[in-house]
Design a protein around this motif. Sequence first.
Motif, PDB file in Angstrom:
ATOM      1  N   LYS A 177       0.840  -1.196   0.000  1.00  9.59           N
ATOM      2  CA  LYS A 177       0.000   0.000   0.000  1.00  9.59           C
ATOM      3  C   LYS A 177       0.874   1.245   0.000  1.00  9.59           C
ATOM      4  O   LYS A 177       2.056   1.205   0.386  1.00  9.59           O
ATOM      5  N   ALA A 178       0.289   2.333  -0.440  1.00  6.03           N
ATOM      6  CA  ALA A 178       0.974   3.629  -0.405  1.00  6.03           C
ATOM      7  C   ALA A 178       0.686   4.287   0.936  1.00  6.03           C
ATOM      8  O   ALA A 178      -0.460   4.318   1.386  1.00  6.03           O
ATOM      9  N   VAL A 179       1.715   4.795   1.590  1.00  4.73           N
ATOM     10  CA  VAL A 179       1.557   5.437   2.898  1.00  4.73           C
ATOM     11  C   VAL A 179       2.214   6.812   2.859  1.00  4.73           C
ATOM     12  O   VAL A 179       3.117   7.076   2.056  1.00  4.73           O
ATOM     13  N   GLU A 180       1.759   7.666   3.742  1.00  6.57           N
ATOM     14  CA  GLU A 180       2.338   9.002   3.839  1.00  6.57           C
ATOM     15  C   GLU A 180       3.613   8.960   4.667  1.00  6.57           C
ATOM     16  O   GLU A 180       3.679   8.299   5.712  1.00  6.57           O
ATOM     17  N   GLN A 181       4.619   9.641   4.215  1.00  2.70           N
ATOM     18  CA  GLN A 181       5.900   9.686   4.905  1.00  2.70           C
ATOM     19  C   GLN A 181       5.894  10.828   5.910  1.00  2.70           C
ATOM     20  O   GLN A 181       5.586  11.968   5.580  1.00  2.70           O
ATOM     21  N   ASN A 182       6.214  10.480   7.185  1.00  5.40           N
ATOM     22  CA  ASN A 182       6.293  11.471   8.265  1.00  5.40           C
ATOM     23  C   ASN A 182       4.987  12.241   8.447  1.00  5.40           C
ATOM     24  O   ASN A 182       4.981  13.392   8.869  1.00  5.40           O
ATOM     25  N   ASN A 183       3.842  11.575   8.076  1.00  8.19           N
ATOM     26  CA  ASN A 183       2.525  12.198   8.239  1.00  8.19           C
ATOM     27  C   ASN A 183       2.372  13.520   7.497  1.00  8.19           C
ATOM     28  O   ASN A 183       1.540  14.354   7.846  1.00  8.19           O
TER      29      ASN A 183
END
Length: 437
Positions: free
Chosen positions: A344-350
Amino acid sequence: MWEMAIVKPVSKKNNVTDIKDLRPISILPCPSKILEKVVCDQMTEYFDANRTIYSSICLVSLADIRTAVYKLNEDLARIAKWSQANALTLNPNKTKYILLGTRSQVQKMSYSSPVIQILNEQIIKLRRLDGSTHACKTEQCAGGVARNMAEALWRLRDGRVRLLTAIGDDSDGQYLQNIAPGLLLEGCVVQNARTAVYAAIFDKKGECTLGLGDMDVHNQITVDLVDRHINVLRNAPLVVIDGNLPLSTMEYILRLCKKYEKPVFYEPTDRRKAVKALSCNQQFISYASPNMMELRAMANYLKPNNNINKSNDLEEIINLSKIILNCIHVLLVTRGPAGVVTIKAVEQNNILSKNNKKIEVRHYTSEVLNTLENVSGAGDCFSSGFINGLLLGLNEFESIGAGFCAAKDALLSKKTVPDKFTKYNYYKKVVYDIWYY
């Protein structure tokens, strides 16, 4: 001269960059085919008269069969060596040999089981279907990908699931209704129709060797039928669809799910049907659970001739998934005994920025079972266990563990969906590796 072929290299894909991208095609003149028939008839008459038979490489007498087999194994060894040197792979498990000749010649053959090997693995003779009757054991159980998942969720969630499908008003349809009372929505029984049937033939190892399907009734899963139960869809926490749906109905359901902001779990069903959901105007899907063949088909549909490196399974899964993640948020790639890979694609460092998205990959290792009752339905039960975990508010690795637990119950049951599932221990440790790209 008539058997001297002209070999023409034909491209396998648009951009040829290597000799391996070409397929050799042999062009023979028409008179050669006529001559082959004449020679074949003359040789058949001769060998019948002299009581010789066909072997798998040449025409020899019974006394010479062992020599013929020895020479054949030598040739296969050379082919395997050449293949490995040219980045090609022979699969002994998918290779069989055939004895050619008249029925009487083959039946008279006393040495009917020669030991023929590829890469030190014995290959078996192809059994010709001749209309004769063979002893077997038959069992009937409920099936169908979405139906299996619906029944599994019905049992896991104490009946809080509904299935929209189409079945016939025949004995098979009644059999399905009796398995899970109240599961089917009203209007799913089609008058004077045949319930979908899939017949599978398994070998002694439990592997499917032949499948036959009568699925015409699926065309009765219409937009009108969906509209009749629009409130059920509107109130559902999650919608599950499989690749057996008619394309028009699938497009309509995905539009409704987008309108009502419903997460969608897509089960591709098989490699030919896997691309259906991707062709629905690129509607975004929350979850999908393809196997390796389905994953390849989906990626190739979105990006034909993608030229993904297949030297490493995990690397191939990651590269194929990168293509598909534009349409599907989370991929659960099922790998049988090798476990499950989630991508899955996730956000880096929110930081909510498109440029800061990374690909998160987790490889979950499944328990190895020494004995199996049935492999059919295990994947559907895994997906159902995972979905039940999500609906209970579990995190990803806990939901994967719940899926593994449900799949184990299915593998140990003779039915595609067991009558009862083991209560999952949510504190049980699930082993996985994680990477970011």
